[in-house]
Design an enzyme around this catalytic site. Structure first.
Site, PDB file in Angstrom:
ATOM      1  CG  ASP A 127      50.977  73.298  43.915  1.00 60.93           C
ATOM      2  OD1 ASP A 127      50.705  73.424  42.711  1.00 60.93           O
ATOM      3  OD2 ASP A 127      50.177  73.573  44.840  1.00 60.93           O
ATOM      4  CG  ASP A 184      51.362  65.474  37.490  1.00 58.85           C
ATOM      5  OD1 ASP A 184      50.662  64.635  38.090  1.00 58.85           O
ATOM      6  OD2 ASP A 184      50.956  66.154  36.528  1.00 58.85           O
ATOM      7  CG  ASN A 218      43.805  65.579  37.650  1.00 60.27           C
ATOM      8  OD1 ASN A 218      44.591  64.862  37.042  1.00 60.27           O
ATOM      9  ND2 ASN A 218      43.368  66.724  37.164  1.00 60.27           N
ATOM     10  CE1 TYR A 229      36.437  68.250  45.477  1.00 64.21           C
ATOM     11  CE2 TYR A 229      34.352  69.055  46.354  1.00 64.21           C
ATOM     12  CZ  TYR A 229      35.722  68.925  46.457  1.00 64.21           C
ATOM     13  OH  TYR A 229      36.374  69.455  47.536  1.00 64.21           O
ATOM     14  CG  PHE A 283      22.541  81.052  42.115  1.00 61.04           C
ATOM     15  CD1 PHE A 283      22.253  81.198  40.772  1.00 61.04           C
ATOM     16  CD2 PHE A 283      23.833  81.353  42.548  1.00 61.04           C
ATOM     17  CE1 PHE A 283      23.225  81.618  39.866  1.00 61.04           C
ATOM     18  CE2 PHE A 283      24.812  81.768  41.667  1.00 61.04           C
ATOM     19  CZ  PHE A 283      24.502  81.903  40.315  1.00 61.04           C
ATOM     20  NE  ARG A 319      24.320  77.743  42.981  1.00 60.66           N
ATOM     21  CZ  ARG A 319      25.409  78.164  43.604  1.00 60.66           C
ATOM     22  NH1 ARG A 319      26.443  78.590  42.898  1.00 60.66           N
ATOM     23  NH2 ARG A 319      25.494  78.163  44.917  1.00 60.66           N
TER      24      ARG A 319
END
Length: 324
Positions: free
Chosen positions: A31, A51, A92, A141, A206, A281
């Site tokens: 990590d 990393d 990433n 994502y 929401f 949302r």
């Protein structure tokens, strides 16, 4: 088995490490502490700060610790941020993942369990969602998680890397030692409990005009321990020669609405939780529920803590613990 857990200093990664150690496996937590917490690394695990993009260091770590399998959990995971900063997410989540796969190839490690997400489905046309349903992510994502899943298929064909990809729905709850701590926090249950604890003034709902029984969104929640145990099952299945597979992880049933979560938290905490109603949302589906029948059938996974009250109570107990 000697297992590396990338992102093992995070919420779910720390519980996965806990379950590995309980079962007699050895765990190496890899990590960067970019979002993880050093104190979350479970006692008994070996910690390596590194990393994912450092392929050479990853390879050397795999070789040094004689790693036999990897649980890959390290990732950026905020939907809204991914829309604003897609470059960060592709770097990433995709490039970091490919760096890990290349390090595994060089170190001759050929088994991987991948932390994926229900976000790969986008806005599904039916409920409950099955693994064979279309994957049409609506944000970077989900797109990056799906991209890595697709890379896994090609790496398996070319290099023999076998995998199990676990598509999570809503992980929640805590163990005695490990709980949810994000900055910023975006998940409903910890946000509701923060309002109960007086750490925030209220909780925002929401939208309350969805086509659901009480007008609020319905979601599938899974206790983090049940989730972690699925990873251990998947690892050992791969070790026994199980073919690569993709599984949903949720508790199924009818799910729980936002209002039901808030009412449950009031019962558990015996505290008032002020609520504000906000606008919907964009992109929030009314209902998201998993079918987990495939992993139950093929791996024998059985969630033990399906009741919302047990999930919320475990998270509340963890929040109430004194902090050093």
């Amino acid at each position: 088995m000697r297992v590396m857990v990338t992102g093992g200093a995070g919420y779910i990664g720390s519980v996965v490490t806990e379950e590995l150690l309980k079962g007699g496996d050895e765990a190496v937590v890899y990590d960067s502490l970019y979002k993880g917490h050093r104190e979350a690394v479970v006692e008994g695990a070996t910690f390596v700060k590194g990393d994912l993009l450092d392929t050479a260091f990853l390879r050397d770590t795999l070789v040094k610790h004689r790693i036999e399998a990897v649980v890959h959990m390290a990732a950026d995971s905020l939907v809204g941020e991914s829309v604003k900063e897609p470059a960060k997410y592709f770097r990433n989540n995709v490039l970091g993942g490919l760096s890990l796969l290349d390090a595994m190839r060089e170190a001759k490690v050929s088994s991987l369990v991948f932390s994926s997400t229900a976000a790969v489905y986008g806005e599904p046309a039916k409920q409950p969602i099955e693994e064979s349903d279309p994957t049409e992510p609506t944000n970077p994502y989900g797109e990056t998680k799906l991209a890595f899943e697709r890379a896994l298929r090609w790496y398996e064909g070319a290099y023999g890397v076998r995998f199990v990809s676990l598509r999570y729905f809503n992980a929640a709850g805590a163990t005695e030692r490990c709980g949810e701590r994000h900055h910023p926090e975006t998940h409903l249950i910890p946000l509701v409990l923060q309002a109960a604890a007086g750490e925030r003034p209220d909780i925002t709902v929401f939208g309350e005009d969805y086509a659901t029984p009480d007008g609020t969104c319905v979601r599938d929640y899974i206790h983090v321990v049940d989730l972690a145990q699925a990873h251990v099952l998947a690892l050992h299945a791969l070790a026994k020669g199980h073919p690569s597979a993709i599984y949903n992880l949720g508790c199924g049933g009818e799910g729980y609405s936002v209002k039901q979560v808030i009412d449950c938290a009031r019962r558990v905490t015996q505290r008032d939780i002020p609520v504000r109603v906000g606008a919907r949302r964009p992109g929030d589906p009314a209902v998201l529920i998993a079918s987990s029948s495939r992993i139950m059938r093929e791996l024998g996974w059985r969630p033990q803590q399906q009741q919302l009250e047990a999930i919320v109570a475990s998270a509340w107990r963890w929040m109430q613990r004194p902090r050093a």
